[in-house]
Design an enzyme around this catalytic site. Structure first.
Site, short mmCIF file in Angstrom:
data_model
loop_
_atom_site.label_atom_id
_atom_site.label_comp_id
_atom_site.label_asym_id
_atom_site.label_seq_id
_atom_site.Cartn_x
_atom_site.Cartn_y
_atom_site.Cartn_z
N ASP A 18 42.70 -58.75 79.39
CA ASP A 18 42.21 -59.99 79.97
C ASP A 18 43.20 -61.09 79.56
O ASP A 18 44.01 -60.91 78.64
CB ASP A 18 40.81 -60.29 79.46
CG ASP A 18 40.23 -61.56 80.04
OD1 ASP A 18 40.40 -61.80 81.25
OD2 ASP A 18 39.64 -62.34 79.27
N ASP A 20 42.67 -65.23 79.59
CA ASP A 20 42.16 -66.36 78.83
C ASP A 20 41.27 -65.86 77.69
O ASP A 20 40.30 -65.14 77.91
CB ASP A 20 41.35 -67.29 79.75
CG ASP A 20 41.14 -68.67 79.16
OD1 ASP A 20 41.50 -68.88 77.98
OD2 ASP A 20 40.63 -69.55 79.87
#
Length: 286
Positions: A18, A20
């Site tokens: 992922d 952020d």
């Protein structure tokens, strides 16, 4: 806690991250990112950054992390806009009809669909597909036109189901909130591409040429990053540099296989596992 005898990291061929909360927070890179990416390259592993954010193109994401000092080419980044466009193109290739697309979203989503060969339209009565993501310039006409398209038979597709989107002012309505509005107005549920749904993970693995059992997912949100990966049989790692806490991860009925403070700790786990198996890094940087 994961043990190497059960889930040997040395057998992992690809890692999905992922963005952020894992790679960066805001415009600040998190510790150990480039070192881990370089190590994966050096040990012959593949990797990709995957995000539900549909606002930017892969090139724009690459430029964003480059400004933080990270070396990530656009082909190593998959946002939900590009994942949605690619998934839809594959469906057409497998037999869905060619047709125009009406879009509720921003430039990144429009660019991805155009690049995938779709003609965009604002006419709800000629659209074969209605694709919706986050839209920060949303108007009532946008809502009305997409609603009419769906009610007229357009296949309803969402980039992701994130109900909120983090901003400097706080959490504002995200793509999932807009999908809920369309569902209420049409009595139709969308096909959603982004995490935790399978199509996002499957598209990333297709591009990397790997199977779920040899792939690791690294994320900071259990309900999006970890849940979907577990359902597909992937190895999962929860990092504590983003949203969820260790207590949150550990409280789940199916917690991540490994929980780490950050990417430097994950790198250390890889190095120990590889040393045990005799895996050697061939080079220190890409």
């Amino acid at each position: 806690m994961m043990t190497d005898s059960i889930h040997p990291l040395s057998r992992i061929r690809a890692v999905l991250f992922d963005m952020d909360g894992v790679i960066y927070v805001g415009n600040r890179p998190l510790p150990g990112v480039q070192e881990l990416l370089d190590y994966l390259d050096a040990t012959g592993r593949r990797w990709m950054l995957v995000t539900n954010n549909a606002a930017l193109t892969s090139q724009q994401f690459s430029d964003k992390v480059a400004a933080m000092g990270l070396r990530v080419p656009p082909e190593r980044i998959l946002g939900s806009a590009e994942a949605t466009a690619s998934w839809l193109r594959h469906q057409v290739e497998k037999g869905w009809p060619e047709g125009k697309v009406i879009v509720n979203g921003q430039d990144g989503l429009r660019a991805a669909l155009t690049a995938a060969g779709f003609e965009l339209t604002s006419d709800p009565f000629e659209a074969a597909y209605a694709v919706s993501g986050a839209n920060f310039k949303l108007t009532y006409d946008d809502l009305a036109n997409v609603t009419l398209a769906i009610r007229n038979g357009a296949r309803f597709i969402g980039t992701n189901s994130d109900r909120t989107y983090p901003t400097e002012r706080g959490q504002v309505p995200g793509a999932g909130a807009i999908l809920a509005l369309f569902t209420a107005a049409t009595d139709r549920e969308p096909i959603v591409i982004g995490k935790p749904n399978a199509p996002m993970f499957e598209e990333a693995m297709r591009r990397l040429g790997v199977a779920p059992e040899e792939t690791m997912m690294v994320g900071d949100r259990y309900e999006t990053d970890i849940v979907g990966a577990l359902k597909l049989g992937m190895l999962t790692v929860g990092v504590l540099t983003g949203v969820d806490t260790r207590a949150t991860f550990e409280a789940q009925s199916a917690p991540p296989h490994l929980i780490v403070e950050g990417l430097p700790e994950l790198l250390a786990h890889f190095q120990r596992a590889d040393a045990t198996q005799g895996v050697r890094a061939e080079r220190s940087s890409p």
